[in-house]
Design a protein around this motif. Structure first.
Motif, PDB file in Angstrom:
ATOM      1  N   LEU A   1       4.136   5.524  -5.482  1.00 39.74           N
ATOM      2  CA  LEU A   1       4.145   5.495  -6.951  1.00 39.74           C
ATOM      3  C   LEU A   1       3.209   6.547  -7.527  1.00 39.74           C
TER       4      LEU A   1
ATOM      5  N   ALA B   1      -2.296   0.478  -9.911  1.00 41.58           N
ATOM      6  CA  ALA B   1      -1.461   1.679  -9.879  1.00 41.58           C
ATOM      7  C   ALA B   1      -0.858   1.958 -11.247  1.00 41.58           C
TER       8      ALA B   1
ATOM      9  N   VAL C   1      -3.730  11.725  -2.132  1.00 39.96           N
ATOM     10  CA  VAL C   1      -2.604  10.871  -1.738  1.00 39.96           C
ATOM     11  C   VAL C   1      -2.370  10.978  -0.235  1.00 39.96           C
TER      12      VAL C   1
ATOM     13  N   ILE D   1      -4.351   4.678   5.581  1.00 40.16           N
ATOM     14  CA  ILE D   1      -3.627   3.398   5.707  1.00 40.16           C
ATOM     15  C   ILE D   1      -2.982   3.284   7.086  1.00 40.16           C
TER      16      ILE D   1
ATOM     17  N   ILE E   1      -3.102  -4.571  -6.735  1.00 37.76           N
ATOM     18  CA  ILE E   1      -2.825  -3.173  -6.373  1.00 37.76           C
ATOM     19  C   ILE E   1      -1.803  -2.574  -7.335  1.00 37.76           C
ATOM     20  N   LEU E   2      -0.756  -3.339  -7.603  1.00 35.94           N
ATOM     21  CA  LEU E   2       0.279  -2.834  -8.511  1.00 35.94           C
ATOM     22  C   LEU E   2      -0.281  -2.599  -9.910  1.00 35.94           C
TER      23      LEU E   2
ATOM     24  N   ALA F   1      -5.072   9.124   1.597  1.00 33.01           N
ATOM     25  CA  ALA F   1      -4.859   7.678   1.472  1.00 33.01           C
ATOM     26  C   ALA F   1      -3.791   7.221   2.452  1.00 33.01           C
TER      27      ALA F   1
ATOM     28  N   ALA G   1       0.842  -1.208   0.000  1.00 29.45           N
ATOM     29  CA  ALA G   1       0.000   0.000   0.000  1.00 29.45           C
ATOM     30  C   ALA G   1       0.872   1.251   0.000  1.00 29.45           C
ATOM     31  N   GLY G   2       1.912   1.225   0.826  1.00 32.04           N
ATOM     32  CA  GLY G   2       2.825   2.373   0.873  1.00 32.04           C
ATOM     33  C   GLY G   2       3.501   2.587  -0.466  1.00 32.04           C
ATOM     34  N   PHE G   3       3.892   1.490  -1.094  1.00 27.35           N
ATOM     35  CA  PHE G   3       4.544   1.591  -2.401  1.00 27.35           C
ATOM     36  C   PHE G   3       3.597   2.207  -3.434  1.00 27.35           C
ATOM     37  N   THR G   4       2.316   1.765  -3.357  1.00 26.71           N
ATOM     38  CA  THR G   4       1.326   2.293  -4.310  1.00 26.71           C
ATOM     39  C   THR G   4       1.147   3.803  -4.135  1.00 26.71           C
ATOM     40  N   VAL G   5       1.030   4.215  -2.874  1.00 28.94           N
ATOM     41  CA  VAL G   5       0.865   5.654  -2.608  1.00 28.94           C
ATOM     42  C   VAL G   5       2.075   6.412  -3.124  1.00 28.94           C
TER      43      VAL G   5
END
Lengths: 197, 335
Positions: free
Chosen positions: A15, B155, B112, B119, B151-152, B115, A9-13
């Protein structure tokens, strides 16, 4: 939530943040002068300007029914000098075909424009006009010169060339308008914005 | 000073202060302030990211003068800005309005951030449970991989969509470019060709366009318009042998057909044949002029025979030349 989920999730944010930053940065780099003119498809801004010699005025409204090619130029603009012969030749060639060229001096004293034209040559069919206070240039949304606008017989702006043009481009655009097409905006090269630029 | 007087002065001071404050709040900004305020949101078209209010450029000063005039005429700020944007587009605003495509850029940082906070909050409210010893680790690992992959993919998909959207918008204005190299000459008017030729007299490449235009005039029977272009090609040092032969041949025929000048026509055909002695059109037309203008059917027949001996004649041409040869051989007058 597991550590791996959290990392994903952190990586997505992160990105998405990078993506938006890149997009934002690319928007900052956009040259506003290249954005499509909102005038295209709209009635041409009217003008009534004096000739450079100061002998009488020319009103756009009086040219209704002809295709009008409005070119902004100055003696200090290199690209304007390079396209000058082509403007003269195209104006001469289309003079009897319902096409009128209007060249408007951009941020220059009339005597300087006249001295330049005396050396560079003129078309018998072109109107050479003075634009005090840049009012017409502002009305047409000029960012730099040369910029050339094409107005159809109905008085609608149907084309714009940003940068140096030539007889083939000018004539080809007029041919397209005569066929009923709307050529739109094209960028042929750089423009000069100020005498010192 | 009595209390009554002191109270009166105090009340007077308070009233003056309140009136001053109210006046400051409700009064409209001065004329200069309005001009300055409008000028501070409009980008100078000839500068780099500078408002016209701060730019020394002549164009910016002219725009400020226009704004000043419009304010004097009673136009509202919105009207004046709208008028400028009608000529220059929304790109002239230093702060793009938060609508349309720009809305995405305005909301993106907030989205962002939200989000991220969400999280973290979710994670803190759901502490990681101890791993039950009886749950097979392989199955959980597959689920994580699947969700992570989704998710990837999401994105990356968003990246492509957003980037494509903006890139498309940037490329939009370039639609409709008139390209020199890709235009079909058949759609180019005679006037455009005249203009291109006139503006490129010193360009050796221009002979091809001259010939094409001259051929149009010739085919239309407009010898007066065709003649100067054929002559220019014939006299051009840069003309290729093929171009020179074509131009001289046409000139010869026009001199004969238009003015009945057989001698000059034959001279021009001979000039073409001096460059290319196998130029079939020049030989044939010379034969026609010799036959019709000089009434020399014998020489005409010899020239027609010479044409028929050449390779590459179309069947139609061969038939026509053969007919002329037969007639000339019989000593008939030219038809």
């Amino acid at each position: 939530m597991t550590g791996r989920w959290l990392r994903l999730a952190g990586f997505t944010v992160a990105l998405l943040t990078v993506v938006f930053a890149v997009v934002l940065a690319s928007r900052f780099g956009t040259d506003p002068g290249l954005v499509e003119s909102p005038l295209i498809g709209q009635p041409a801004p009217p003008f009534e300007l004096q000739t450079l010699e100061g002998e009488g005025t020319v009103r756009l409204e009086d040219l209704r029914g002809e295709i009008v090619v409005v070119n902004f130029f100055a003696s200090w603009c290199l690209q304007c000098q390079l396209e000058h012969d082509d403007l003269v030749a195209t104006s001469d060639a289309f003079a009897d075909q319902g096409v009128r060229f209007v060249q408007i001096s951009y941020q220059e004293r009339p005597d300087r424009s006249l001295a330049y034209l005396a050396e560079a040559g003129t078309s018998y069919a072109t109107h050479y006009l003075h634009d005090p206070g840049s009012r017409t240039a502002i009305a047409y949304g000029v960012f730099g010169i040369p910029e050339t606008y094409f107005i159809d017989e109905e008085g609608i702006v149907v084309g714009k060339i940003i940068g140096e043009s030539n007889a083939f481009i000018l004539g080809g655009t007029i041919d397209a308008i005569k066929r009923g097409e709307r050529p739109g905006q094209s960028v042929t090269g750089d423009t000069q914005q100020r005498p010192d630029a | 000073m009595s209390d009554q007087v002191r109270n009166g002065i105090t009340a007077g001071v308070i009233v003056v202060m309140v009136l001053t404050l109210v006046g400051l709040v409700v009064s409209s900004p001065s004329h200069a302030d309005r001009v300055e305020a409008i000028g501070s949101v409009i980008r100078c078209p000839v500068c780099e990211g500078q408002p016209i209010a701060d730019s020394p450029a002549q164009m910016a000063r002219d725009m400020m003068a226009l704004i000043d005039e419009r304010v004097r005429q009673g136009a509202s700020d919105e009207e004046i800005i709208s008028e400028l944007l009608a000529s220059y587009s929304g790109a002239m605003l230093l702060d793009p309005p938060a609508r349309g495509a720009n809305l995405l850029l305005w909301l993106a940082p907030v989205g962002v951030l939200a989000a991220g906070i969400g999280i973290i909050a979710w994670w803190r409210s759901h502490p990681r449970p101890p791993t039950p010893p009886d749950v097979p680790r392989q199955g959980r690992s597959r689920r994580r991989t699947l969700v992570g992959g989704l998710i990837l993919a999401g994105a990356l998909g968003s990246t492509v969509v957003v980037a494509g959207f903006f890139l498309q918008e940037r490329e939009g204005p370039f639609v409709g470019v008139v390209s020199l190299g890709t235009q079909d000459l058949s759609e180019v008017s005679n006037e455009t060709m005249e203009a291109v030729i006139s503006a490129n007299l010193s360009d050796p490449q221009i002979n091809g366009m001259r010939l094409a235009l001259a051929e149009r005039y010739f085919e239309a029977g407009d010898y007066r318009a065709a003649f100067p272009h054929f002559l220019a090609v014939a006299e051009s040092p840069q003309a290729s042998p093929g171009e020179a032969v074509a131009a001289l041949t046409r000139l010869g025929w026009m001199v004969w057909d238009g003015n009945q000048e057989a001698g000059t026509a034959i001279q021009l055909f001979d000039q073409a044949l001096a460059i290319d002695d196998a130029a079939s059109t020049a030989i044939y037309l010379k034969g026609r002029v010799v036959w019709c203008g000089m009434e020399d059917s014998g020489e005409a027949a010899r020239l027609f025979s010479e044409v028929l001996a050449l390779d590459g004649l179309s069947p139609e041409s061969r038939t026509a030349v053969q007919a002329d040869l037969d007639a000339a051989t019989r000593g008939e007058a030219c038809a």
